[in-house]
Design a protein around this motif. Sequence first.
Motif, PDB file in Angstrom:
ATOM      1  N   LEU A  56       0.830  -1.202   0.000  1.00  0.00           N
ATOM      2  CA  LEU A  56       0.000   0.000   0.000  1.00  0.00           C
ATOM      3  C   LEU A  56       0.865   1.252   0.000  1.00  0.00           C
ATOM      4  O   LEU A  56       1.870   1.339   0.706  1.00  0.00           O
ATOM      5  N   THR A  57       0.456   2.231  -0.800  1.00  0.00           N
ATOM      6  CA  THR A  57       1.145   3.512  -0.886  1.00  0.00           C
ATOM      7  C   THR A  57       0.103   4.623  -0.873  1.00  0.00           C
ATOM      8  O   THR A  57      -1.102   4.371  -1.012  1.00  0.00           O
ATOM      9  N   ALA A  58       0.576   5.859  -0.741  1.00  0.00           N
ATOM     10  CA  ALA A  58      -0.347   6.994  -0.784  1.00  0.00           C
ATOM     11  C   ALA A  58      -1.018   7.111  -2.149  1.00  0.00           C
ATOM     12  O   ALA A  58      -2.099   7.675  -2.269  1.00  0.00           O
ATOM     13  N   TYR A 113     -10.247  -1.443   9.552  1.00  0.00           N
ATOM     14  CA  TYR A 113      -9.213  -1.520  10.583  1.00  0.00           C
ATOM     15  C   TYR A 113      -7.860  -1.642   9.892  1.00  0.00           C
ATOM     16  O   TYR A 113      -7.685  -2.482   8.996  1.00  0.00           O
ATOM     17  N   CYS A 114      -6.911  -0.806  10.317  1.00  0.00           N
ATOM     18  CA  CYS A 114      -5.598  -0.813   9.671  1.00  0.00           C
ATOM     19  C   CYS A 114      -4.531  -0.335  10.651  1.00  0.00           C
ATOM     20  O   CYS A 114      -4.832   0.126  11.753  1.00  0.00           O
ATOM     21  N   SER A 115      -3.285  -0.413  10.231  1.00  0.00           N
ATOM     22  CA  SER A 115      -2.165   0.019  11.069  1.00  0.00           C
ATOM     23  C   SER A 115      -2.024   1.534  11.076  1.00  0.00           C
ATOM     24  O   SER A 115      -2.627   2.233  10.251  1.00  0.00           O
ATOM     25  N   TYR A 116      -1.210   2.039  11.977  1.00  0.00           N
ATOM     26  CA  TYR A 116      -0.931   3.472  12.010  1.00  0.00           C
ATOM     27  C   TYR A 116      -0.292   3.910  10.690  1.00  0.00           C
ATOM     28  O   TYR A 116      -0.617   4.963  10.148  1.00  0.00           O
ATOM     29  N   ALA A 117       0.636   3.094  10.169  1.00  0.00           N
ATOM     30  CA  ALA A 117       1.330   3.460   8.927  1.00  0.00           C
ATOM     31  C   ALA A 117       0.357   3.500   7.754  1.00  0.00           C
ATOM     32  O   ALA A 117       0.412   4.408   6.915  1.00  0.00           O
ATOM     33  N   ASP A 169      -4.147   9.252   5.000  1.00  0.00           N
ATOM     34  CA  ASP A 169      -4.130  10.680   5.313  1.00  0.00           C
ATOM     35  C   ASP A 169      -3.359  11.442   4.237  1.00  0.00           C
ATOM     36  O   ASP A 169      -3.818  12.473   3.729  1.00  0.00           O
ATOM     37  N   GLN A 170      -2.182  10.926   3.854  1.00  0.00           N
ATOM     38  CA  GLN A 170      -1.355  11.595   2.844  1.00  0.00           C
ATOM     39  C   GLN A 170      -2.035  11.581   1.485  1.00  0.00           C
ATOM     40  O   GLN A 170      -1.923  12.549   0.714  1.00  0.00           O
ATOM     41  N   SER A 171      -2.768  10.524   1.195  1.00  0.00           N
ATOM     42  CA  SER A 171      -3.451  10.445  -0.103  1.00  0.00           C
ATOM     43  C   SER A 171      -4.495  11.543  -0.249  1.00  0.00           C
ATOM     44  O   SER A 171      -4.742  12.035  -1.356  1.00  0.00           O
ATOM     45  N   GLN A 172      -5.087  11.944   0.856  1.00  0.00           N
ATOM     46  CA  GLN A 172      -6.078  13.027   0.807  1.00  0.00           C
ATOM     47  C   GLN A 172      -5.410  14.377   0.569  1.00  0.00           C
ATOM     48  O   GLN A 172      -5.937  15.234  -0.134  1.00  0.00           O
ATOM     49  N   ASN A 210       0.211  -3.041   5.225  1.00  0.00           N
ATOM     50  CA  ASN A 210      -0.237  -3.611   3.949  1.00  0.00           C
ATOM     51  C   ASN A 210      -1.411  -4.584   4.145  1.00  0.00           C
ATOM     52  O   ASN A 210      -1.581  -5.526   3.373  1.00  0.00           O
ATOM     53  N   THR A 211      -2.177  -4.314   5.174  1.00  0.00           N
ATOM     54  CA  THR A 211      -3.319  -5.159   5.526  1.00  0.00           C
ATOM     55  C   THR A 211      -4.442  -4.262   6.021  1.00  0.00           C
ATOM     56  O   THR A 211      -4.181  -3.254   6.666  1.00  0.00           O
ATOM     57  N   TYR A 212      -5.673  -4.617   5.702  1.00  0.00           N
ATOM     58  CA  TYR A 212      -6.805  -3.991   6.369  1.00  0.00           C
ATOM     59  C   TYR A 212      -7.923  -5.016   6.506  1.00  0.00           C
ATOM     60  O   TYR A 212      -7.927  -6.066   5.838  1.00  0.00           O
ATOM     61  N   PHE A 213      -8.842  -4.737   7.380  1.00  0.00           N
ATOM     62  CA  PHE A 213      -9.929  -5.655   7.690  1.00  0.00           C
ATOM     63  C   PHE A 213     -11.191  -4.837   7.860  1.00  0.00           C
ATOM     64  O   PHE A 213     -11.177  -3.803   8.532  1.00  0.00           O
ATOM     65  N   ILE A 214     -12.265  -5.255   7.237  1.00  0.00           N
ATOM     66  CA  ILE A 214     -13.543  -4.545   7.323  1.00  0.00           C
ATOM     67  C   ILE A 214     -14.534  -5.422   8.072  1.00  0.00           C
ATOM     68  O   ILE A 214     -14.738  -6.588   7.714  1.00  0.00           O
TER      69      ILE A 214
END
Length: 309
Positions: free
Chosen positions: A173-175, A202-206, A212-215, A247-251
Amino acid sequence: MPDGFVINDTTYAGEAASQFIVKSITGADTVNGGNVYVKDGIKKKFTIPRWDANYEDLIQDRAATPTSKGKMTVTGQTLLPEDYMIYLEFNPRDFEDHWYATQLNDTLIDRALPYSVESVVVQEVLKRHAKYFNKLIWNADTTLSSIYKYFDGFLKKAKSAADTAVVSSPTTLTASNIQAEFLRGYNMIEDALRYDPNMKFYCSYATYDLYDQSQINQTYKGVDITQQGKDTFKGRKVEKIADFPDNTYFIAKGMPTMESNLWIGLNSIADEGLQLRQLQANSELYFIKMLMKADVQIGWNNETVYYGA
């Protein structure tokens, strides 16, 4: 037996503050954020009852003497809390060369901790357990040999379930790509939950920082670089969780009530809980001890979306 206290400051230059300055750490983001239902007081195991029926199968033509049509299915998911503990021994006499020496009992035979020190020890051990527990409930895996082996966490249970909606071909995952990757997961949410405000990412701080940066990076309708981006995606809350894998998220539907799809099972009520006391009558040592039993469970895996390796 190694000593539980490592006293690096042995200087005494007058009065000391009545409280310690403690190191900041992340805490139980999952629980404190109202993202899971906590079921306490489980002595052995607890079943999460599940009821389901096909809404179309229940409907039929009106008849004077109808025949039964459709069926109701009752199943369950099990919470089986597993044991682990905190146990640490230390010697209050370690403070004899410390600036708390003036608060120690005059007699060597009763070197109890000053109340201010005792309070900090208990509070900070609990804080550190909260940080560990937050990491445990997401990352635990019974195939590990580390202190994260006690049960399978939410992510392991989601990956292992055949009916979890898994996003194909996850990437780093990147911005630049995170909004598109979030959208792939969002599009896999069941229709019945697509617009449920309690469905959360749900995701990590990074990962959260990348979003946030993508916005900020958007050419139009971007966020002011001096401001924090919005913590929602398509109206769904994006929850940053400490020690969540990158590089992980959970919904999933996360709430502090029984309607939550994410459950934590504990037995902190019936066990001895937290103790701070003298080791034994003929010993100067003290100990701090906490017993825990815990497990996590997902109510309906087919109502969750997993993205990651």
